[in-house]
Design a protein around this motif. Structure first.
Motif, mmCIF file in Angstrom:
data_model
loop_
_atom_site.group_PDB
_atom_site.id
_atom_site.type_symbol
_atom_site.label_atom_id
_atom_site.label_comp_id
_atom_site.label_asym_id
_atom_site.label_seq_id
_atom_site.Cartn_x
_atom_site.Cartn_y
_atom_site.Cartn_z
ATOM 1 N N THR A 168 0.975 -1.229 -0.270
ATOM 2 C CA THR A 168 0.020 -0.141 0.277
ATOM 3 C C THR A 168 1.059 1.321 -0.054
ATOM 4 O O THR A 168 0.670 2.204 -1.070
ATOM 5 C CB THR A 168 -0.962 0.211 1.192
ATOM 6 N N ARG A 204 -9.799 -3.819 -1.457
ATOM 7 C CA ARG A 204 -8.971 -3.457 -2.481
ATOM 8 C C ARG A 204 -8.383 -4.155 -3.814
ATOM 9 O O ARG A 204 -7.469 -5.384 -2.832
ATOM 10 C CB ARG A 204 -8.033 -2.498 -1.847
ATOM 11 N N ASP A 322 -7.843 8.202 -1.951
ATOM 12 C CA ASP A 322 -7.710 7.675 -1.065
ATOM 13 C C ASP A 322 -6.129 8.787 -1.085
ATOM 14 O O ASP A 322 -6.057 9.088 0.840
ATOM 15 C CB ASP A 322 -6.031 6.740 -1.703
ATOM 16 N N ASN A 374 -9.720 -3.227 4.790
ATOM 17 C CA ASN A 374 -8.986 -3.110 3.239
ATOM 18 C C ASN A 374 -9.433 -2.523 2.205
ATOM 19 O O ASN A 374 -9.278 -3.175 1.132
ATOM 20 C CB ASN A 374 -8.187 -5.047 2.855
ATOM 21 N N TYR A 376 -12.229 -0.041 0.166
ATOM 22 C CA TYR A 376 -11.441 1.830 0.053
ATOM 23 C C TYR A 376 -13.047 2.927 0.895
ATOM 24 O O TYR A 376 -13.689 2.013 1.448
ATOM 25 C CB TYR A 376 -12.257 2.549 -1.773
#
Length: 459
Positions: A168, A204, A322, A374, A376
């Protein structure tokens, strides 16, 4: 990019899980069944001070970390067993206090931090050092003491975060804009992108295109209330819209304003366009410093950011989601409390827009459900009150002229004489879009005409 000097270190003890709390030296002694090294020390009595005293861990800068819902926090382990958060210099009495504080910044609904299962020392969970201490000094002790209750609150959340952390972070370094590093913002293509619904995303997936656009949800659709009110000055919209119209490439800028904790009102008073190419690492620091000084001189705080989708819908991409989550965390962490960070996307040249006006989309991101760390973040539409200014400030006019000067020789400068529609030039389209934000006074219309004349002379 905060305008206020850092406050002195503050010792914080948020409580957390009762059995995770650090104890005083006297309490540690009381929890031994008998005196001496061979005595049985209960799990609660094994503290960071005990681990330090017996040499299982050592003090050091940046040796502690927390990974939670895609975010990383770094801490220093002090000689007395306390933890200093690198981001703010705050001092925490225990792993639980630090973990609880950090996790609440990402997810205000978080009740506890489960510090020993969440905090890592040099990459390994502290609970494992506690187990090592028991193996070394009390081999006859029931090993369940080392793990009992440690993960009650966490489930697989921290473990999954640990597995995904390196991947990530590397992905984020390559793809998302940092609030303090414009140069990391990557240009997006101008191809048409069909937005998807958030519910179709799931966990994700590294194979998924980070430029995938996501439809906004309403706060009510996720059983939430908008946790703050927003008022945006019309001069902010005008300058932002003007900036986004000048180039076929994506642009970015920051928003300055004030946050009132009593009224829960975020007031956006000033836009600060970044006059730099998005991949220009050389000029980015100077641009950042100039904006920081401008915020300070005007007594404003950093309250958000904006960017453009030149020819696409004004909806956030996975990359934008993000980035927004990261920006929200930075503002919260810097101020030791909740402060919203507003994201705005401007779509000037999308032919799906109504009329000549740009689509301007304020948004925010809600962290994913805690049981699905995990996933979004959830992009949600922010209801905003737009406040009409009575006049254009000198700052706004000067900034518009500086933007014209900056882009006038650029290969991606918009060709203002070209046609936007059969009967409308692009310059007329810009005038029409900006007219919705400009003061109605005739004098200011004449001032804007001067700016438009400069655009005509750029070719």
């Amino acid at each position: 990019m905060g305008s206020e000097p850092p406050s002195p270190p503050q010792v914080i003890d948020e409580g957390g899980d009762e059995e995770d709390e650090e104890l005083s030296g006297g309490e540690e002694a009381d929890l031994r069944v008998s005196s001496g090294r061979g005595s049985l020390l209960t799990r609660r009595g094994i503290t960071l001070r005990v681990l330090l005293k017996d040499g299982l861990v050592e003090p050091g800068d940046g040796v502690l970390s927390i990974h939670y819902l895609g975010k990383k926090f770094v801490g220093d382990l002090l000689c007395d067993g306390k933890i200093r958060w690198v981001e703010t210099g705050q001092i925490f009495n225990s792993p639980s206090a630090w973990a609880t504080h950090c996790k609440r910044l990402v997810n205000p609904a978080k009740k506890s931090g489960c510090g020993w299962a969440s905090v890592r020392y040099r990459g390994q969970k502290l609970v494992q050092y506690k187990t090592s201490w028991l193996h070394k000094y009390q081999p006859s002790a029931d090993m369940s003491l080392a793990s009992e209750g440690e993960d009650d609150d966490m489930g697989d959340e921290d473990e999954e975060e640990g597995k995904a952390t390196v991947q990530t972070e590397e992905k984020n370094r390559k793809s998302k804009p940092e609030l303090h590093d414009i140069s990391l913002v990557q240009r997006r293509g101008d191809r048409d992108r069909v937005p998807v619904r958030y519910c179709t995303l799931g966990t994700r997936d590294s194979a998924r295109d980070p430029h995938t656009l996501v439809e906004l949800s309403a706060f009510s659709a996720i059983n939430r209330f908008q946790p703050f009110n927003v008022a945006v000055s019309s001069n902010v919209l005008l300058l932002m819209d003007f900036h986004c119209h000048l180039t076929t490439s994506e642009v970015v800028g920051y928003l300055g304003g004030r946050w009132d904790t009593n009224t829960q009102l975020l007031t956006v008073l000033r836009a600060f366009p970044c006059r730099t190419r998005l991949a220009d690492r050389d000029s980015a620091p100077a641009v950042e410093e100039e904006i920081c000084q401008n915020l300070f001189m005007r007594g404003l705080s950093l309250v958000g950011w904006y960017h453009s989708h030149p020819r696409g819908p004004a909806l956030p991409s996975l990359q934008d989601i993000d980035s927004q989550m990261d920006h929200q965390l930075r503002l919260q962490g810097s101020n030791n409390g909740f402060q919203p960070c507003l994201g705005i996307i401007c779509g000037p040249y999308y032919h799906g827009n109504q009329g000549v006006a740009s689509t301007i989309t304020p948004f925010w991101v809600v962290p994913p459900p805690e049981q699905r760390p995990n996933d979004y973040g959830i992009p949600v539409a922010v209801e905003v009150t737009y406040v009409q200014d009575n006049f254009l400030t000198t700052d706004v006019l000067n900034e518009m002229m500086l933007l014209v000067e900056f882009y006038k020789a650029a290969p991606d400068l918009v060709q203002f004489s070209q046609m936007w529609s059969p009967d409308t030039t692009i310059l007329d389209k810009i005038k029409g879009s900006l007219s919705g934000h400009a003061p109605k006074d005739q004098a200011y219309s004449q001032i804007l005409e001067h700016v438009y004349n400069q655009l005509r002379n750029t070719h």
